[in-house]
Write an enzyme that holds these catalytic residues in place. Structure first.
Site, PDB file in Angstrom:
ATOM      1  N   LYS A 155       5.610 -17.189   0.632  1.00  0.00           N
ATOM      2  CA  LYS A 155       4.676 -18.026   1.383  1.00  0.00           C
ATOM      3  C   LYS A 155       5.044 -17.952   2.861  1.00  0.00           C
ATOM      4  O   LYS A 155       5.961 -18.613   3.326  1.00  0.00           O
ATOM      5  CB  LYS A 155       4.701 -19.485   0.916  1.00  0.00           C
ATOM      6  N   GLY A 207      13.478 -22.149   8.130  1.00  0.00           N
ATOM      7  CA  GLY A 207      12.583 -23.009   8.896  1.00  0.00           C
ATOM      8  C   GLY A 207      13.360 -24.151   9.509  1.00  0.00           C
ATOM      9  O   GLY A 207      14.564 -24.041   9.741  1.00  0.00           O
ATOM     10  N   SER A 208      12.673 -25.258   9.710  1.00  0.00           N
ATOM     11  CA  SER A 208      13.291 -26.380  10.410  1.00  0.00           C
ATOM     12  C   SER A 208      14.243 -27.156   9.495  1.00  0.00           C
ATOM     13  O   SER A 208      14.091 -27.147   8.267  1.00  0.00           O
ATOM     14  CB  SER A 208      12.198 -27.318  10.912  1.00  0.00           C
ATOM     15  N   THR A 209      15.188 -27.823  10.098  1.00  0.00           N
ATOM     16  CA  THR A 209      16.136 -28.648   9.344  1.00  0.00           C
ATOM     17  C   THR A 209      15.398 -29.762   8.611  1.00  0.00           C
ATOM     18  O   THR A 209      15.717 -30.095   7.470  1.00  0.00           O
ATOM     19  CB  THR A 209      17.221 -29.195  10.295  1.00  0.00           C
ATOM     20  N   VAL A 211      12.249 -29.830   7.341  1.00  0.00           N
ATOM     21  CA  VAL A 211      11.599 -29.347   6.110  1.00  0.00           C
ATOM     22  C   VAL A 211      12.662 -28.896   5.097  1.00  0.00           C
ATOM     23  O   VAL A 211      12.535 -29.133   3.898  1.00  0.00           O
ATOM     24  CB  VAL A 211      10.580 -28.218   6.414  1.00  0.00           C
ATOM     25  N   GLY A 212      13.746 -28.287   5.584  1.00  0.00           N
ATOM     26  CA  GLY A 212      14.832 -27.864   4.694  1.00  0.00           C
ATOM     27  C   GLY A 212      15.399 -29.023   3.891  1.00  0.00           C
ATOM     28  O   GLY A 212      15.675 -28.915   2.692  1.00  0.00           O
ATOM     29  N   GLU A 229      18.153 -21.518   5.664  1.00  0.00           N
ATOM     30  CA  GLU A 229      18.486 -21.080   7.032  1.00  0.00           C
ATOM     31  C   GLU A 229      17.679 -21.967   7.965  1.00  0.00           C
ATOM     32  O   GLU A 229      16.454 -21.852   8.016  1.00  0.00           O
ATOM     33  CB  GLU A 229      18.088 -19.615   7.255  1.00  0.00           C
ATOM     34  N   CYS A 263      16.139 -19.124  16.249  1.00  0.00           N
ATOM     35  CA  CYS A 263      17.097 -20.097  15.691  1.00  0.00           C
ATOM     36  C   CYS A 263      18.492 -19.897  16.261  1.00  0.00           C
ATOM     37  O   CYS A 263      19.286 -20.816  16.272  1.00  0.00           O
ATOM     38  CB  CYS A 263      17.110 -20.004  14.177  1.00  0.00           C
ATOM     39  N   GLU A 356      17.003 -29.218  19.174  1.00  0.00           N
ATOM     40  CA  GLU A 356      16.537 -27.837  19.239  1.00  0.00           C
ATOM     41  C   GLU A 356      15.183 -27.840  19.955  1.00  0.00           C
ATOM     42  O   GLU A 356      14.266 -28.536  19.536  1.00  0.00           O
ATOM     43  CB  GLU A 356      16.377 -27.268  17.831  1.00  0.00           C
TER      44      GLU A 356
HETATM   45  P1  NAP Z   1       8.924 -25.226   9.463  1.00  0.00           P
HETATM   46  O1  NAP Z   1       7.927 -26.109  10.038  1.00  0.00           O
HETATM   47  O2  NAP Z   1      10.097 -25.801   8.785  1.00  0.00           O
HETATM   48  O3  NAP Z   1       8.139 -24.236   8.479  1.00  0.00           O
HETATM   49  C1  NAP Z   1       8.774 -23.183   7.810  1.00  0.00           C
HETATM   50  C2  NAP Z   1       7.968 -22.813   6.586  1.00  0.00           C
HETATM   51  O4  NAP Z   1       7.989 -23.901   5.656  1.00  0.00           O
HETATM   52  C3  NAP Z   1       6.509 -22.531   6.863  1.00  0.00           C
HETATM   53  O5  NAP Z   1       6.076 -21.477   6.019  1.00  0.00           O
HETATM   54  C4  NAP Z   1       5.844 -23.842   6.501  1.00  0.00           C
HETATM   55  O6  NAP Z   1       4.489 -23.694   6.155  1.00  0.00           O
HETATM   56  C5  NAP Z   1       6.664 -24.246   5.304  1.00  0.00           C
HETATM   57  N1  NAP Z   1       6.634 -25.680   4.994  1.00  0.00           N
HETATM   58  C6  NAP Z   1       6.295 -26.713   5.797  1.00  0.00           C
HETATM   59  N2  NAP Z   1       6.406 -27.884   5.134  1.00  0.00           N
HETATM   60  C7  NAP Z   1       6.815 -27.588   3.878  1.00  0.00           C
HETATM   61  C8  NAP Z   1       7.090 -28.370   2.727  1.00  0.00           C
HETATM   62  N3  NAP Z   1       7.006 -29.700   2.735  1.00  0.00           N
HETATM   63  N4  NAP Z   1       7.490 -27.745   1.591  1.00  0.00           N
HETATM   64  C9  NAP Z   1       7.616 -26.408   1.569  1.00  0.00           C
HETATM   65  N5  NAP Z   1       7.346 -25.609   2.632  1.00  0.00           N
HETATM   66  C10 NAP Z   1       6.950 -26.199   3.777  1.00  0.00           C
HETATM   67  O7  NAP Z   1       9.523 -24.234  10.552  1.00  0.00           O
HETATM   68  P2  NAP Z   1       8.719 -23.427  11.631  1.00  0.00           P
HETATM   69  O8  NAP Z   1       8.072 -24.429  12.523  1.00  0.00           O
HETATM   70  O9  NAP Z   1       7.869 -22.394  10.993  1.00  0.00           O
HETATM   71  O10 NAP Z   1       9.898 -22.607  12.335  1.00  0.00           O
HETATM   72  C11 NAP Z   1      10.733 -23.174  13.288  1.00  0.00           C
HETATM   73  C12 NAP Z   1      12.069 -23.589  12.701  1.00  0.00           C
HETATM   74  O11 NAP Z   1      12.644 -22.554  11.908  1.00  0.00           O
HETATM   75  C13 NAP Z   1      13.088 -23.877  13.758  1.00  0.00           C
HETATM   76  O12 NAP Z   1      13.723 -25.091  13.501  1.00  0.00           O
HETATM   77  C14 NAP Z   1      14.087 -22.734  13.642  1.00  0.00           C
HETATM   78  O13 NAP Z   1      15.367 -23.029  14.065  1.00  0.00           O
HETATM   79  C15 NAP Z   1      14.033 -22.400  12.223  1.00  0.00           C
HETATM   80  N6  NAP Z   1      14.459 -21.022  11.989  1.00  0.00           N
HETATM   81  C16 NAP Z   1      15.693 -20.765  11.435  1.00  0.00           C
HETATM   82  C17 NAP Z   1      16.126 -19.477  11.230  1.00  0.00           C
HETATM   83  C18 NAP Z   1      17.462 -19.184  10.610  1.00  0.00           C
HETATM   84  O14 NAP Z   1      17.639 -18.094  10.107  1.00  0.00           O
HETATM   85  N7  NAP Z   1      18.387 -20.109  10.597  1.00  0.00           N
HETATM   86  C19 NAP Z   1      15.301 -18.410  11.574  1.00  0.00           C
HETATM   87  C20 NAP Z   1      14.062 -18.683  12.133  1.00  0.00           C
HETATM   88  C21 NAP Z   1      13.648 -20.006  12.322  1.00  0.00           C
HETATM   89  P3  NAP Z   1       3.297 -23.846   7.241  1.00  0.00           P
HETATM   90  O15 NAP Z   1       3.897 -23.816   8.583  1.00  0.00           O
HETATM   91  O16 NAP Z   1       2.435 -22.672   6.948  1.00  0.00           O
HETATM   92  O17 NAP Z   1       2.604 -25.133   6.926  1.00  0.00           O
END
Ligand code: NAP
Ligand code: MG
Length: 452
Positions: A155, A207-209, A211-212, A229, A263, A356
């Site tokens: 996804k 993704g974000s902490t 949502v993680g 991650e 990130c 962040e």
């Molecule tokens: P995000 O908002 O956490 O979204 C990440 C993914 O999770 C998207 O596909 C999103 O779908 C999905 N998602 C959202 N809510 C969810 C839920 N309740 N249940 C399951 N999946 C859900 O992160 P982002 O805004 O895309 O990316 C930014 C963040 O990613 C930053 O905090 C960054 O630090 C982190 N990041 C970390 C790394 C690493 O390797 N450590 C690498 C890259 C990014 P939709 O957006 O399609 O709704």
């Protein structure tokens, strides 16, 4: 399907493509397809699975430029960066294509017989990925998952789904249907369904902490395996005995790469007091020279932010009266543009130091000595990456061991290599991707005792 999704090009704000938008029913269908394909994929002889993955590499190589242009336009990143990222995605699949034949186990001496261990695939693995490095991060997960004999449901983020959709079509052609399934839909519907689905054995999330945290809690209901991650607020520590010119010249790319939407961004720059002026003067020259512009222009070094939401979040970290030391340039709209911005002096409890930002904003903070540098660097909930600049070898290793982060560079800003483990300490997540360790995250260890 639940209607269509308009995918936006962040440099123009125009619709790039309209694609079908999935809901929970499509997730269920994708999981069923992955489950149906699993026994066949898992039963392939290791050499045959390796051969299939090599064919996938060849198909990706043939589509390298097409995928790069798509990623550049959809994510708003410079075409030169996009080519590098797609190259990394390909290199990752190539690296793990060697793994099926190297999934070794142990033989362990025991009483009354012999014990063996096997690395078994888990089944259907759900991959949930962010918008900043769309296909590269998907392949960090896809490579070890497929090599180990799992099938996957990916996804991607709704903001940047296009390379994932194209990759899914290539995988269908080369591997056969059901092995890689791509579902484009909202995280709160499709992501959550994957996390809750009883037939999904593991979730790999980037993704974000925030949502993680919710994924880890939801996955607990089915004792699903999870790797996370998450976010970061990485330190870039410059000691007075460093090559200060080199540290300052490369600091912009440690934080403004991908317009700061990285990130690993070293967004807290700690500089020892005595070299602060020299560092800032070189940094200013470099920041003002950054070419911010259209992603498909070969000369562009930095593109726009991903969305209007991201632009307003990033802007909130630089309110009127913020301690802006200097800024680079940015085009006028349309497009979600924000100039590279350096804040100094900034108090350690300022929002721009604690949270962040995920945009091109860096905070420079002076320090007195090594102890203070370590204390400030560790004063964060995150622990993903960091850099240490010094010519003193003992100090380099001392500080590298003391900083609480999963990936540190000495006299460099690089964080990620296909062959080395990558992941976070503290609230930057758990589990490791890339390198040999990633295979542990997509296999279960099985022990078999054979009575003799
Ligand atoms: P995000 O908002 O956490 O979204 C990440 C993914 O999770 C998207 O596909 C999103 O779908 C999905 N998602 C959202 N809510 C969810 C839920 N309740 N249940 C399951 N999946 C859900 O992160 P982002 O805004 O895309 O990316 C930014 C963040 O990613 C930053 O905090 C960054 O630090 C982190 N990041 C970390 C790394 C690493 O390797 N450590 C690498 C890259 C990014 P939709 O957006 O399609 O709704
Ligand atoms: Mg988000």
């Amino acid at each position: 399907m639940t209607g269509t999704l308009a995918v936006i090009e962040p440099a123009t704000e125009a619709v790039l493509e309209e694609i079908p938008r999935a809901g929970a029913a499509e997730v269920d269908a994708a999981v069923a397809a992955a489950r149906a394909a699993y026994p066949g994929w898992r039963a392939l002889a290791p050499g045959d699975r390796a051969e299939k993955l090599r064919a996938l590499v060849a198909a990706m190589e043939a589509a390298h430029e097409e995928l790069s242009v798509l990623e550049s336009r959809n994510a708003g990143k410079p075409i030169s960066s996009a080519r590098g990222e797609i190259g990394m995605a390909i290199a990752t699949i190539r690296y793990y294509a060697g793994a099926p034949e190297r999934l070794l186990g142990d033989t362990i001496p025991v009483a009354g017989g012999q014990a063996f261990t096997f690395r078994e695939p888990m089944g259907v693995v759900g991959l949930i990925t962010p918008w900043n490095f769309p296909l590269a991060i998907a392949c960090w997960k896809m490579g070890p998952a497929l090599a180990a004999g799992n099938t996957v449901v990916l996804k991607p983020a709704e903001l940047t789904p296009l390379t994932a959709v194209r990759f899914g079509a290539l995988a269908d052609e080369v591997l056969g249907g059901g092995i890689v399934n791509v579902v484009v839909g909202p995280g709160r519907v499709c992501g959550q369904r994957l996390v809750e689905h009883a037939d999904v054995a593991k979730i790999a999330f980037t993704g974000s902490t925030e949502v993680g945290r919710s994924i880890a809690a939801a996955a607990a209901q089915t004792i699903k395996r999870v790797t996370l991650e998450l976010g970061g607020k990485s330190p870039n520590i410059v000691f007075e005995d460093a090559d200060v010119e080199l540290a300052a010249a490369s600091a912009p790319w440690a934080v403004f790469d991908n317009a700061g939407q990285d990130c690993c961004a070293r967004s807290r720059i700690f500089v020892q007091e005595r070299v602060l002026d020299a560092f800032m003067s070189r940094l200013e020259t470099e920041v003002k020279a950054i070419r911010v512009g259209q992603p498909l222009d070969e000369q562009t070094e930095m593109g726009p932010l991903i969305s209007a939401d991201q632009l307003s979040t990033v802007s909130s970290f630089v309110p009127d009266g913020a301690p802006v030391a200097f800024r680079g340039s940015a085009p006028d709209g349309p497009g979600y543009w924000f100039p590279p911005t350096v804040l100094c002096p900034v108090a350690p409890d300022d929002r721009a130091v604690r949270e962040e930002i995920f945009g091109p904003v860096a905070a420079v903070i002076p320090f007195k000595d090594e102890d203070e540098a370590i204390r400030l660097a560790n004063d964060t909930i995150y622990g993903l990456s960091g850099s240490i600049w010094t010519r003193d070898g003992g100090r380099a290793l001392r500080v590298a061991r003391a900083v609480e982060a999963g990936n540190l560079s000495l006299n460099s800003n690089s964080s990620v290599r296909v062959t080395t483990p990558f992941g976070g300490f503290k609230q930057s997540g758990y589990g490791r991707e890339l390198g040999p360790h990633a295979l542990d995250a997509y296999t279960e260890v099985k022990t078999v005792f054979y009575a003799t």
